[in-house]
Design an enzyme around this catalytic site. Sequence first.
Site, PDB file in Angstrom:
ATOM      1  CE  LYS A   1      -2.480   5.861  -1.731  1.00 49.33           C
ATOM      2  NZ  LYS A   1      -2.104   5.959  -0.352  1.00 49.33           N
TER       3      LYS A   1
ATOM      4  CE  LYS B   1       0.799  12.305  -2.258  1.00 50.00           C
ATOM      5  NZ  LYS B   1       0.433  12.212  -0.858  1.00 50.00           N
TER       6      LYS B   1
ATOM      7  CE  LYS C   1       4.343   8.041   4.909  1.00 50.35           C
ATOM      8  NZ  LYS C   1       2.902   8.095   4.664  1.00 50.35           N
TER       9      LYS C   1
HETATM   10  N1  AQP Z   1       4.265  15.518  -1.255  1.00 47.57           N
HETATM   11  C1  AQP Z   1       3.672  16.100  -0.205  1.00 47.57           C
HETATM   12  N2  AQP Z   1       3.735  17.440  -0.055  1.00 47.57           N
HETATM   13  C2  AQP Z   1       3.146  18.042   1.031  1.00 47.57           C
HETATM   14  N3  AQP Z   1       2.492  17.354   2.005  1.00 47.57           N
HETATM   15  C3  AQP Z   1       2.429  16.018   1.883  1.00 47.57           C
HETATM   16  N4  AQP Z   1       1.870  15.059   2.652  1.00 47.57           N
HETATM   17  C4  AQP Z   1       2.077  13.841   2.084  1.00 47.57           C
HETATM   18  N5  AQP Z   1       2.766  13.973   0.948  1.00 47.57           N
HETATM   19  C5  AQP Z   1       3.002  15.315   0.780  1.00 47.57           C
HETATM   20  C6  AQP Z   1       1.176  15.326   3.904  1.00 47.57           C
HETATM   21  O1  AQP Z   1       1.780  14.540   4.927  1.00 47.57           O
HETATM   22  C7  AQP Z   1       0.787  14.150   5.876  1.00 47.57           C
HETATM   23  C8  AQP Z   1       0.873  12.678   6.162  1.00 47.57           C
HETATM   24  O2  AQP Z   1       0.579  11.954   4.969  1.00 47.57           O
HETATM   25  P1  AQP Z   1       0.239  10.401   5.069  1.00 47.57           P
HETATM   26  O3  AQP Z   1       1.399   9.649   5.488  1.00 47.57           O
HETATM   27  O4  AQP Z   1      -0.944  10.181   5.909  1.00 47.57           O
HETATM   28  O5  AQP Z   1      -0.251   9.937   3.680  1.00 47.57           O
HETATM   29  P2  AQP Z   1      -0.074  10.350   2.232  1.00 47.57           P
HETATM   30  O6  AQP Z   1      -0.608  11.710   1.994  1.00 47.57           O
HETATM   31  O7  AQP Z   1      -0.725   9.272   1.458  1.00 47.57           O
HETATM   32  O8  AQP Z   1       1.493  10.350   2.060  1.00 47.57           O
HETATM   33  P3  AQP Z   1       2.347   9.601   1.002  1.00 47.57           P
HETATM   34  O9  AQP Z   1       3.752   9.867   1.270  1.00 47.57           O
HETATM   35  O10 AQP Z   1       1.874   9.906  -0.377  1.00 47.57           O
HETATM   36  O11 AQP Z   1       2.085   8.095   1.359  1.00 47.57           O
HETATM   37  P4  AQP Z   1       1.630   6.915   0.457  1.00 47.57           P
HETATM   38  O12 AQP Z   1       2.628   6.829  -0.633  1.00 47.57           O
HETATM   39  O13 AQP Z   1       1.662   5.762   1.402  1.00 47.57           O
HETATM   40  O14 AQP Z   1       0.250   7.242  -0.043  1.00 47.57           O
HETATM   41  C9  AQP Z   1      -0.575  14.583   5.302  1.00 47.57           C
HETATM   42  O15 AQP Z   1      -0.969  15.785   5.924  1.00 47.57           O
HETATM   43  C10 AQP Z   1      -0.279  14.841   3.859  1.00 47.57           C
HETATM   44  O16 AQP Z   1      -1.118  15.837   3.311  1.00 47.57           O
END
Ligand code: AQP
Length: 355
Positions: free
Chosen positions: A115, A217, A220
């Site tokens: 990031k 992955k 969001k």
């Molecule tokens: N692609 C994924 N596959 C499985 N699990 C996932 N999680 C996130 N992406 C995947 C799980 O969802 C929970 C909440 O995640 P988060 O919102 O706290 O943050 P993150 O992991 O940073 O999710 P994003 O979508 O990738 O958000 P951004 O883009 O904002 O960084 C966690 O348990 C995570 O493991």
Amino acid sequence: MNSFKERIFSGAQPTGNLHLGNYLGALKRWVELQDSHDCIYCVVDMHALTILPDPVELLNSTREITAAYLAAGLDPKKSIVFNQSRVRQHSELAWVFNCIARIGWMNRMTQFKDKAGKDRDNASLGLLAYPSLMAADILLYRATHVPVGDDQKQHLELTRDIAQKFNNDYSDRIRSLGVGVEMAVGDETVSGYFPITEPMISGPAMRIMSLRDGTKKMSKSDPSDLSRINLIDDAETITKKIRKAKTDADAIPSEIDGLKGRAEADNLVGVFAALSGQQKEQVLRDFGGKQFSEFKAALADLAVAQLSPITQEMRRLIADPAYIDSVLRDGGARASVIAEENMNNVRNIVGFLQD
Ligand code: AQP
């Protein structure tokens, strides 16, 4: 042996809409755990500040993510559901942990490296300290288990390191105050204030990949909306995204070995398995030899059948913000009771003078 009461803690950031990865990697399992465990589920709005969202978007997103939690089946009577910033002890404990964790530990976090990108000096201190706040979120409730997706494994290991170092650094004080708990760590029995939390990462969908690139992955923050299925997407959009998902020219294999080196195919088979509650082997037995067009049509039907009721309920809840706010207020009050009891002990352990 006096041991920690089993407790689940987990959360998601209000940085946009929840997607299929969040649902399969986290939310779906949180719902299942409610029947067997004492669970606390948080919308981690303070973590969202690390990307400095627009304040109105942050407010809306906090309500939308809560709506997704409830629509997916979290029961605010059974579990505690709240937004992190309401319970001030999260930041208080995070400060204590900032003084426990080492900068070298933080610098090694792959999420920080990804990031922050090349210009690390310009990244916020909050982005670097994020895992310390995450450790505080979990340990404030002395949670013993954290169901997360595979991407959070390294942060969970850091949470364990912080708990262990806190327990060691303050071992005499914890003993003299009589607030320690004995726990088994490997073959040893040790005493400490914080549990060495276990991550719960298992099943066929622990890392759902982007629909456009099987090596990235599903996230969001991916600029391409076609890369993910949002929980708020309607049936037509879900079907279109699955139809357009990147695949290769070969047919679906009949054996797991046939998925090697085929990241996109592996991902779609994993999604099918997770949505249908089967193992990948079973999915391959049913679809081995078939073309992707046929498999994608079946996957779209399955995804729509599972997600549509959630989407509809989410839309209904989003239209009732007063109800959502009341759930978060009530959850915050219940979380605060546990948080204050533990934080009060931590203040005594570290030597803060109190009345
Ligand atoms: N692609 C994924 N596959 C499985 N699990 C996932 N999680 C996130 N992406 C995947 C799980 O969802 C929970 C909440 O995640 P988060 O919102 O706290 O943050 P993150 O992991 O940073 O999710 P994003 O979508 O990738 O958000 P951004 O883009 O904002 O960084 C966690 O348990 C995570 O493991």
